[in-house]
Motif scaffolding. Sequence first.
Motif, mmCIF file in Angstrom:
data_model
loop_
_atom_site.group_PDB
_atom_site.id
_atom_site.type_symbol
_atom_site.label_atom_id
_atom_site.label_comp_id
_atom_site.label_asym_id
_atom_site.label_seq_id
_atom_site.Cartn_x
_atom_site.Cartn_y
_atom_site.Cartn_z
ATOM 1 N N LEU A 72 0.838 -1.202 0.000
ATOM 2 C CA LEU A 72 0.000 0.000 0.000
ATOM 3 C C LEU A 72 0.874 1.252 0.000
ATOM 4 C CD1 LEU A 72 -3.049 0.135 0.044
ATOM 5 C CD2 LEU A 72 -2.990 0.284 2.513
ATOM 6 N N ALA A 73 1.839 1.259 0.906
ATOM 7 C CA ALA A 73 2.684 2.440 1.060
ATOM 8 C C ALA A 73 3.646 2.569 -0.112
ATOM 9 C CB ALA A 73 3.469 2.351 2.368
ATOM 10 N N LEU A 74 4.260 1.461 -0.510
ATOM 11 C CA LEU A 74 5.300 1.559 -1.541
ATOM 12 C C LEU A 74 4.710 1.887 -2.906
ATOM 13 C CD1 LEU A 74 7.835 -1.238 -0.560
ATOM 14 C CD2 LEU A 74 8.035 1.236 -0.318
ATOM 15 N N ARG A 75 3.487 1.416 -3.173
ATOM 16 C CA ARG A 75 2.879 1.723 -4.469
ATOM 17 C C ARG A 75 2.694 3.230 -4.620
ATOM 18 N NH1 ARG A 75 -1.223 -0.978 -3.841
ATOM 19 N NH2 ARG A 75 -0.525 -2.862 -4.899
ATOM 20 N N LEU A 76 2.106 3.816 -3.607
ATOM 21 C CA LEU A 76 1.871 5.264 -3.666
ATOM 22 C C LEU A 76 3.192 6.023 -3.695
ATOM 23 C CD1 LEU A 76 -0.089 7.617 -3.599
ATOM 24 C CD2 LEU A 76 -0.151 7.442 -1.129
ATOM 25 N N PHE A 77 4.079 5.646 -2.773
ATOM 26 C CA PHE A 77 5.369 6.334 -2.697
ATOM 27 C C PHE A 77 6.112 6.209 -4.020
ATOM 28 C CE2 PHE A 77 9.926 5.390 -2.064
ATOM 29 C CZ PHE A 77 10.364 6.690 -1.893
ATOM 30 N N GLY A 78 6.196 4.990 -4.546
ATOM 31 C CA GLY A 78 6.950 4.754 -5.769
ATOM 32 C C GLY A 78 6.433 5.597 -6.918
ATOM 33 N N ASN A 79 5.112 5.606 -7.081
ATOM 34 C CA ASN A 79 4.529 6.386 -8.166
ATOM 35 C C ASN A 79 4.832 7.864 -8.037
ATOM 36 O OD1 ASN A 79 2.676 5.112 -10.275
ATOM 37 N ND2 ASN A 79 2.328 3.885 -8.458
ATOM 38 N N MET A 80 4.646 8.370 -6.825
ATOM 39 C CA MET A 80 4.819 9.802 -6.624
ATOM 40 C C MET A 80 6.288 10.190 -6.720
ATOM 41 S SD MET A 80 1.940 11.129 -6.434
ATOM 42 C CE MET A 80 1.153 9.904 -7.421
ATOM 43 N N TYR A 81 7.131 9.342 -6.157
ATOM 44 C CA TYR A 81 8.566 9.638 -6.166
ATOM 45 C C TYR A 81 9.084 9.630 -7.599
ATOM 46 C CZ TYR A 81 13.423 9.442 -4.586
ATOM 47 O OH TYR A 81 14.735 9.706 -4.353
ATOM 48 N N ILE B 43 -0.094 16.596 -17.784
ATOM 49 C CA ILE B 43 -1.420 16.127 -18.204
ATOM 50 C C ILE B 43 -1.592 14.660 -17.812
ATOM 51 C CG2 ILE B 43 -2.842 15.595 -20.225
ATOM 52 C CD1 ILE B 43 -1.717 18.155 -21.488
ATOM 53 N N PHE B 44 -0.507 13.903 -17.993
ATOM 54 C CA PHE B 44 -0.544 12.494 -17.614
ATOM 55 C C PHE B 44 -0.870 12.355 -16.122
ATOM 56 C CE2 PHE B 44 2.041 8.632 -16.385
ATOM 57 C CZ PHE B 44 1.120 7.727 -16.855
ATOM 58 N N HIS B 45 -0.409 13.317 -15.342
ATOM 59 C CA HIS B 45 -0.666 13.242 -13.902
ATOM 60 C C HIS B 45 -2.111 13.538 -13.533
ATOM 61 C CE1 HIS B 45 3.528 12.557 -13.300
ATOM 62 N NE2 HIS B 45 3.270 12.293 -12.038
ATOM 63 N N ILE B 46 -2.866 14.094 -14.477
ATOM 64 C CA ILE B 46 -4.313 14.211 -14.234
ATOM 65 C C ILE B 46 -4.886 12.814 -14.031
ATOM 66 C CG2 ILE B 46 -6.521 14.867 -15.276
ATOM 67 C CD1 ILE B 46 -5.086 17.117 -16.683
ATOM 68 N N LEU B 47 -4.291 11.852 -14.705
ATOM 69 C CA LEU B 47 -4.700 10.454 -14.525
ATOM 70 C C LEU B 47 -4.052 9.839 -13.285
ATOM 71 C CD1 LEU B 47 -6.054 7.876 -15.640
ATOM 72 C CD2 LEU B 47 -3.954 7.443 -16.883
ATOM 73 N N VAL B 48 -2.736 10.045 -13.159
ATOM 74 C CA VAL B 48 -1.979 9.339 -12.118
ATOM 75 C C VAL B 48 -2.416 9.763 -10.716
ATOM 76 C CG1 VAL B 48 0.305 9.018 -11.133
ATOM 77 C CG2 VAL B 48 0.002 8.968 -13.609
ATOM 78 N N ILE B 49 -2.593 11.063 -10.530
ATOM 79 C CA ILE B 49 -2.834 11.567 -9.175
ATOM 80 C C ILE B 49 -4.142 11.047 -8.584
ATOM 81 C CG2 ILE B 49 -3.375 13.716 -7.948
ATOM 82 C CD1 ILE B 49 -1.022 14.950 -9.534
ATOM 83 N N LEU C 36 -5.791 8.486 -9.659
ATOM 84 C CA LEU C 36 -5.751 7.023 -9.717
ATOM 85 C C LEU C 36 -5.041 6.455 -8.496
ATOM 86 C CD1 LEU C 36 -6.489 4.627 -11.534
ATOM 87 C CD2 LEU C 36 -4.155 4.698 -12.394
ATOM 88 N N GLN C 37 -3.919 7.056 -8.130
ATOM 89 C CA GLN C 37 -3.188 6.547 -6.970
ATOM 90 C C GLN C 37 -3.991 6.738 -5.683
ATOM 91 O OE1 GLN C 37 -0.584 4.651 -6.803
ATOM 92 N NE2 GLN C 37 -0.493 4.653 -9.038
ATOM 93 N N ALA C 38 -4.657 7.899 -5.583
ATOM 94 C CA ALA C 38 -5.502 8.129 -4.407
ATOM 95 C C ALA C 38 -6.619 7.099 -4.357
ATOM 96 C CB ALA C 38 -6.079 9.545 -4.440
ATOM 97 N N PHE C 39 -7.181 6.825 -5.532
ATOM 98 C CA PHE C 39 -8.289 5.873 -5.629
ATOM 99 C C PHE C 39 -7.829 4.465 -5.262
ATOM 100 C CE2 PHE C 39 -10.646 2.893 -8.402
ATOM 101 C CZ PHE C 39 -11.883 3.048 -7.830
ATOM 102 N N ILE C 40 -6.656 4.072 -5.789
ATOM 103 C CA ILE C 40 -6.145 2.720 -5.505
ATOM 104 C C ILE C 40 -5.883 2.563 -4.008
ATOM 105 C CG2 ILE C 40 -4.156 1.206 -5.831
ATOM 106 C CD1 ILE C 40 -4.007 2.204 -8.698
ATOM 107 N N PHE C 41 -5.273 3.573 -3.432
ATOM 108 C CA PHE C 41 -4.998 3.496 -1.992
ATOM 109 C C PHE C 41 -6.298 3.309 -1.217
ATOM 110 C CE2 PHE C 41 -1.401 4.438 0.903
ATOM 111 C CZ PHE C 41 -2.067 4.316 2.110
ATOM 112 N N MET C 42 -7.316 4.075 -1.607
ATOM 113 C CA MET C 42 -8.594 3.971 -0.899
ATOM 114 C C MET C 42 -9.222 2.600 -1.099
ATOM 115 S SD MET C 42 -12.114 6.023 -1.602
ATOM 116 C CE MET C 42 -12.549 5.082 -3.030
ATOM 117 N N VAL C 43 -9.284 2.150 -2.345
ATOM 118 C CA VAL C 43 -9.966 0.879 -2.630
ATOM 119 C C VAL C 43 -9.266 -0.281 -1.934
ATOM 120 C CG1 VAL C 43 -10.543 -0.759 -4.430
ATOM 121 C CG2 VAL C 43 -10.958 1.650 -4.781
ATOM 122 N N LEU C 44 -7.938 -0.275 -2.000
ATOM 123 C CA LEU C 44 -7.228 -1.377 -1.347
ATOM 124 C C LEU C 44 -7.433 -1.347 0.163
ATOM 125 C CD1 LEU C 44 -3.933 -1.680 -3.376
ATOM 126 C CD2 LEU C 44 -5.865 -3.224 -3.317
#
Lengths: 273, 156
Positions: A208-217, A243-249, A251-259
């Motif tokens: 959970l933590a590394l996915r978000l961290f890795g993407n953002m880092y 623009i790509f981060h309109i998707l990433v940002i 999405l990562q918040a959503f994944i963290f929440m769903v998981l």
Amino acid sequence: MANNPVEYIQHHLQNLVLGVHPDKGLMFAHSAEDASEMGFWAIHVDTMLWSILTGVLFIKIFRKVAMNMTSGVPGTLQNIVEMSVEFVEGMVRDTFHGRSPLIAPLSLTIFVWVLLMNSLKWLPVDLLPSLAHMIGIPYFKIVPTADPNATFGLSIGVFFLIIYYSIKIKGPGGFAKELSFQPFNHWSLIPFNLFLEILGLLTKPLTLALRLFGNMYAGEVVFILIALLPFWAQWTLYVPWAIFHILVIPLQAFIFMVLSIVYLSSAHEDHNH
Amino acid sequence: MNINLTLFGQMIAFAIFVWFCMKHVWPPITQAMQERQKKIADGLDAAGRAQKDLRLAQEKASITLKETREQAAQILEQASKHANTIIEEAKQQAQAEGERLVTGARAEIEQEVNRARDELRAQVATLAVLGAQQILESQVDTKVHDELVAKLASQL
């Protein structure tokens, strides 16, 4: 600021650390060496500052709407808030089968807070660090979710809730039984089961933590690399990446929440009944 | 990049935000949303009921209209029947009256004729007497010969 690209990148990836240096006492770290010598008893002031700022922003906006809530025709802000609340509520209803007054607000907090923290990435990478440098602050890394402390803080919080609900719903014995007799329901395989299950349990907050961290880092590093280009060429890469981060940002918040919801849901499921 | 106290700081901040959200943000928002849902459901319900009422009212109205039409037709029929009888009666009355009038007129005419005949007879008798007088050139006493004259007149 920095003389060569490597120093520039390292500078941008260094948090502002306040801690007790073994030789120099309580101070802000002026180099990466200082920071690592401080060890555990140090705090990332920038991470704390920005995460609390975004968290308070979230609370303030939602609280303001909650106070002026009307069941009649909603205003724009109320609409936005209701949409996010409804979205999170729907996710929780679809995914989470237990009954808990905590899960939905928890998910909302995770989603909006992580979204806001991630959104700080859209600020130009040099803007705030340069301003901070002008007033004598050596390091200033503004995206809290690009700091593993922040993502692990969140995921360990979720992890504690997983443990808490597992024990609360299944009882200590039931939880131990679940760890011991799954996936292979045989007494001789208890050590193997325990190993697997505990590993699986510990993997949850880690991933959970590394996915978000890795993407953002990684996104942050690319933004910094783009900033190394000559100023007239930066937009060619900066614009698509932003623009790509309109998707990433989101999405990562959503994944963290769903998981988080999924993990807490499985913690609520009692296999013995 | 080091793991340090920030971790605990973040966990505490997270806990506080979640707690605040759970206590002071989530309940009023969901409550208001539920209230609105209820309002909308009630509104739809009322609309459905109103539609049903409308349909019933329309049915009732059409039934009433039909009944009224029937009644009107009946009344018209009765009225025309009544009118016919009145006309018939009036005709009969008129006929009777006419016959009566005709009979009366005839009787009067007969009377008149009789009277005129009598008068004529009398005059003729008188004339005859006068003629006879002149022919006889003698005075015929009217009083004496009244009987004779009357006999003559009746013979005319």
